[in-house]
Design an enzyme around this catalytic site. Structure first.
Site, PDB file in Angstrom:
ATOM      1  N   GLY A  46       6.935 -48.360  -3.625  1.00 12.28           N
ATOM      2  CA  GLY A  46       7.748 -48.901  -2.506  1.00 12.28           C
ATOM      3  C   GLY A  46       6.882 -50.106  -2.675  1.00 12.28           C
ATOM      4  O   GLY A  46       5.878 -49.806  -1.968  1.00 12.28           O
ATOM      5  N   GLN A  51       2.988 -56.906   2.027  1.00 15.52           N
ATOM      6  CA  GLN A  51       2.077 -56.111   1.402  1.00 15.52           C
ATOM      7  C   GLN A  51       2.078 -57.441   0.110  1.00 15.52           C
ATOM      8  O   GLN A  51       0.413 -57.880  -0.725  1.00 15.52           O
ATOM      9  CB  GLN A  51       2.810 -55.163   0.666  1.00 15.52           C
ATOM     10  CG  GLN A  51       2.276 -53.804   1.763  1.00 15.52           C
ATOM     11  CD  GLN A  51       3.001 -52.601   1.339  1.00 15.52           C
ATOM     12  OE1 GLN A  51       3.993 -52.777   0.808  1.00 15.52           O
ATOM     13  NE2 GLN A  51       2.072 -52.182   1.174  1.00 15.52           N
ATOM     14  N   CYS A  92      -0.844 -45.462   0.785  1.00 16.90           N
ATOM     15  CA  CYS A  92      -0.045 -47.058   1.094  1.00 16.90           C
ATOM     16  C   CYS A  92      -0.852 -48.147   0.174  1.00 16.90           C
ATOM     17  O   CYS A  92      -2.416 -48.008   0.147  1.00 16.90           O
ATOM     18  CB  CYS A  92      -0.173 -47.578   2.477  1.00 16.90           C
ATOM     19  SG  CYS A  92       0.555 -49.164   3.086  1.00 16.90           S
ATOM     20  N   LEU A  93      -0.361 -48.337  -1.013  1.00 19.61           N
ATOM     21  CA  LEU A  93      -1.257 -49.924  -1.664  1.00 19.61           C
ATOM     22  C   LEU A  93      -1.777 -50.167  -1.171  1.00 19.61           C
ATOM     23  O   LEU A  93      -2.532 -50.959  -1.745  1.00 19.61           O
ATOM     24  CB  LEU A  93      -0.074 -50.830  -2.493  1.00 19.61           C
ATOM     25  CG  LEU A  93       0.837 -49.631  -3.586  1.00 19.61           C
ATOM     26  CD1 LEU A  93       1.744 -50.495  -3.865  1.00 19.61           C
ATOM     27  CD2 LEU A  93       0.501 -48.407  -5.022  1.00 19.61           C
ATOM     28  N   HIS A 134       8.815 -45.992   5.684  1.00 18.68           N
ATOM     29  CA  HIS A 134       7.367 -46.571   5.800  1.00 18.68           C
ATOM     30  C   HIS A 134       7.177 -48.046   5.278  1.00 18.68           C
ATOM     31  O   HIS A 134       6.867 -48.866   5.515  1.00 18.68           O
ATOM     32  CB  HIS A 134       7.407 -45.737   4.500  1.00 18.68           C
ATOM     33  CG  HIS A 134       5.068 -45.922   3.820  1.00 18.68           C
ATOM     34  ND1 HIS A 134       4.123 -45.074   3.830  1.00 18.68           N
ATOM     35  CD2 HIS A 134       4.962 -47.815   3.073  1.00 18.68           C
ATOM     36  CE1 HIS A 134       3.532 -46.899   3.728  1.00 18.68           C
ATOM     37  NE2 HIS A 134       4.062 -46.941   2.909  1.00 18.68           N
ATOM     38  N   GLU A 135       8.438 -48.685   3.954  1.00 21.18           N
ATOM     39  CA  GLU A 135       8.778 -49.810   4.173  1.00 21.18           C
ATOM     40  C   GLU A 135       8.917 -50.317   5.121  1.00 21.18           C
ATOM     41  O   GLU A 135       8.757 -51.803   5.447  1.00 21.18           O
ATOM     42  CB  GLU A 135       9.835 -50.511   2.962  1.00 21.18           C
ATOM     43  CG  GLU A 135       8.684 -49.302   1.635  1.00 21.18           C
ATOM     44  CD  GLU A 135       7.475 -49.696   1.504  1.00 21.18           C
ATOM     45  OE1 GLU A 135       7.129 -50.399   1.885  1.00 21.18           O
ATOM     46  OE2 GLU A 135       6.706 -48.478   0.627  1.00 21.18           O
ATOM     47  N   HIS A 138       6.414 -52.019   7.937  1.00 16.72           N
ATOM     48  CA  HIS A 138       5.561 -52.572   6.988  1.00 16.72           C
ATOM     49  C   HIS A 138       6.286 -54.004   7.820  1.00 16.72           C
ATOM     50  O   HIS A 138       5.717 -55.064   8.005  1.00 16.72           O
ATOM     51  CB  HIS A 138       5.557 -52.823   5.281  1.00 16.72           C
ATOM     52  CG  HIS A 138       4.805 -51.899   4.823  1.00 16.72           C
ATOM     53  ND1 HIS A 138       3.289 -51.695   5.133  1.00 16.72           N
ATOM     54  CD2 HIS A 138       4.396 -50.971   3.753  1.00 16.72           C
ATOM     55  CE1 HIS A 138       2.929 -51.407   4.607  1.00 16.72           C
ATOM     56  NE2 HIS A 138       2.879 -50.631   3.399  1.00 16.72           N
TER      57      HIS A 138
HETATM   58 ZN   LIG Z   1       2.331 -49.393   2.451  1.00  9.00          ZN
END
Ligand SMILES: [Zn+2]
Length: 172
Positions: A46, A51, A92-93, A134-135, A138
């Site tokens: 995701g 991000q 998380c990226l 989670h997304e 963000h």
């Molecule tokens: Zn994340």
């Protein structure tokens, strides 16, 4: 299409509330295509607009399962959350190389728009529910480390800083 640079922890855009998408135009479609490419390149499931430094309310998701389809969601909103919770490991990226168990409602209902501007309503549980929460977090400037205990957060951040100093944390 292009792989975009991913914003890392400490970047201000990750802490800002992203703005609603007013118009689904070519620029947004290109952004979404680039977000998919960036997510696949980083081997994530995701990715949210902030991000990649774009403070707009758009997410892409691909659980990479046989029974799942990649999708983008524009202006996603959590309209219902289950009363039960479950706890599972998240990464998380934007905070590569570390993870922690996060407690979240087990099921959610999310509404938003697809890339043609059609309304979508999704009922999700399991990994999809977790990923959507989670997304969407963000888009509100919230990271998974905000949803764990202060002690655990300190441990995760210490590990992250160590990995960063050691030169390039491996992403996940
Ligand atoms: Zn994340």
């Amino acid at each position: 299409m292009a792989v975009l640079p991913i914003e890392m922890l400490g970047s201000e855009v990750l802490r800002r509330r992203a703005v609603e998408v007013a118009e689904i135009d070519e620029t947004l479609r290109i952004l979404i295509a680039d977000m998919f490419e960036t997510m696949y390149d980083a081997e994530g499931i995701g990715l949210a607009g902030p991000q990649v430094g774009v403070s707009r309310r758009v997410i892409v998701v691909d659980l990479q399962r046989e029974d799942s389809q990649p999708f983008a969601l524009i202006n996603p909103r959590l309209v219902e959350s289950g009363r039960e919770t479950d706890k599972a490991e998240e990464g998380c990226l934007s905070i590569p190389g570390v993870g922690a168990a996060v407690e979240r409602p087990d099921r959610v209902v999310v509404e938003g728009l697809d890339t043609d501007g059609h309304p979508i309503r999704m009922e999700a549980d399991g990994l999809l529910s977790r990923c959507l929460q989670h997304e969407i977090d963000h888009l509100d400037g919230v990271l998974f480390i905000d949803r764990i205990s202060p002690l655990k957060r300190r441990m995760v951040l210490q590990k992250y800083k160590r990995a960063e100093r050691a030169g390039g944390a491996s992403s996940r």
